[in-house]
Design an enzyme around this catalytic site. Structure first.
Site, PDB file in Angstrom:
ATOM      1  N   GLY A 247       0.795  -1.132  -0.058  1.00 59.94           N
ATOM      2  CA  GLY A 247      -0.032   0.071  -0.017  1.00 59.94           C
ATOM      3  C   GLY A 247       0.761   1.194  -0.102  1.00 59.94           C
ATOM      4  N   HIS A 248       0.004   2.210  -0.428  1.00 55.95           N
ATOM      5  CA  HIS A 248       0.841   3.734  -0.112  1.00 55.95           C
ATOM      6  C   HIS A 248       1.471   4.100   1.006  1.00 55.95           C
ATOM      7  CE1 HIS A 248      -3.335   4.529   1.269  1.00 55.95           C
ATOM      8  NE2 HIS A 248      -2.778   5.364   1.968  1.00 55.95           N
ATOM      9  N   GLY A 249       2.674   4.532   0.987  1.00 55.39           N
ATOM     10  CA  GLY A 249       3.490   5.017   2.074  1.00 55.39           C
ATOM     11  C   GLY A 249       4.224   3.995   2.995  1.00 55.39           C
TER      12      GLY A 249
END
EC number: 2.3.1.191
Length: 344
Positions: A247-249
């Site tokens: 996922g993002h980050g």
């Protein structure tokens, strides 16, 4: 390749060679598992019982094994040549590279490649049919980019990377050196960021980037999302299996191993040397310490300290999970006893 030549190559490798017992300097043509190996083939062995199960029917010409007197005695009784090392699996991996040469792709750019004028390409690169290179992208030396791959704008690709067919690398992605990205993987796609408001979802723009450090390998059909700001990081030496969602980050440390169908939610931080077995799920913003091992289907919903081995859902220390699992199997019997006590 003559067995003696193969021994010389293993000596120069990383498996810590001990000795070799060659009964016949036969031509080794390829490799096979012990149960199906035939003449002119080599195999490797790490367990005594596997040898005992297959010794009577195998026709293998040579075996890579560790320094075990029982195993060596059995091999010598059958005149099977053996190469003794501290790590047979590493030696066998090196042998596979020696015996099976990879197909060489001569440097060059296929006529169907679309490459924007503002992009830059290093020396000795191969770009296969229907590759697209976007604006202001810089590609280093000795890269192999296979057919159908799309690399969008402002990407930085270092040296000696292999991008297999039909990958997509979104804008602003940074990939360092000696990485392998397998087919149909998407790097840098938009993170799943939406804000609830009055029963609707408001999209959070995803303007960050993905950074992949050197010696990372990513399997097929994986997704590595970019965040709204900042970056998603996969650090040096990490290996990722097929069908993994990052996922993002997310920050993943050095030399981790993620098996198939692992899912890591946005903002999670994974330490160095972590092993996540198949279908492990990691909740958003969770911190997983260094050298943690999570068994398959484990659900990590809170922070895990360094060196822990965890199992189950929700994740708990493996010993606790084993005890709980044992009790769970006995629940019908325990419930029956409770009902009997209630009647009394």
């Amino acid at each position: 390749m003559l067995l003696s030549k193969l021994v010389d190559l293993i000596k120069s490798g990383n498996s810590n060679f001990i000795k070799a017992n060659i009964f016949e300097n036969i031509d080794i043509q390829n490799a096979a598992s012990l149960d199906v190996a035939s003449k002119n083939q080599i195999s490797f062995l790490e367990e005594n019982n596997i040898l005992k199960e297959n010794l009577g029917r195998t026709a293998v010409s040579a075996i890579i094994t560790f320094n075990n007197s029982e195993i060596l005695g059995l091999l010598e009784s059958k005149n099977i040549s053996n190469i003794v090392v501290e790590n047979p699996r590493i030696a066998f991996a090196e042998v596979l590279n020696y015996l099976y040469e990879q197909i060489n792709f001569n440097p060059g750019i296929d006529d169907s490649v679309v490459m924007k004028e503002s992009s830059k390409l290093g020396e000795n690169c191969y770009l296969g049919p229907n590759v697209y290179i976007g604006e202001n992208t810089v590609i280093g030396n000795n890269n192999k980019i296979f057919p159908g791959t799309t690399i969008l704008g402002n990407v930085r690709l270092g040296d000696n990377n292999i991008i297999h067919p039909n990958c997509v690398i979104y804008e602003n992605t940074r990939i360092e050196n000696n990485c392998v990205i397998n087919s149909n993987t998407v790097i840098g796609s938009e993170g799943f960021g939406f804000i609830p408001q009055d029963g609707k979802w408001i999209k959070m723009p995803q303007k960050g980037s993905v950074i992949i450090k050197s010696f990372v390998e990513i399997g097929t059909n994986c997704c590595v999302d970019r965040p709204s700001v900042g970056n998603t990081l996969i650090d040096e030496g990490t290996k990722i299996d097929n069908l993994v969602q990052i996922g993002h980050g997310v920050k993943i440390g050095k030399n981790c191993a993620l098996a198939a169908q692992v899912g890591i939610a946005g903002g999670a931080v994974i330490g160095d040397g972590v092993i996540l077995a198949g279908q492990v799920g990691v909740n958003n913003r969770v911190k997983v310490g260094n050298n943690v091992i999570a068994s398959s289907k484990c659900g990590i919903h809170c922070d895990i300290e360094d060196g822990e081995v965890v199992s189950g859902f929700p994740a708990m220390k493996n010993k606790s999970w084993l005890r709980s699992s044992s009790i769970f199997k006995k629940l019908p019997e325990l419930a029956k006893k409770l009902r009997q006590l209630d009647k009394k």
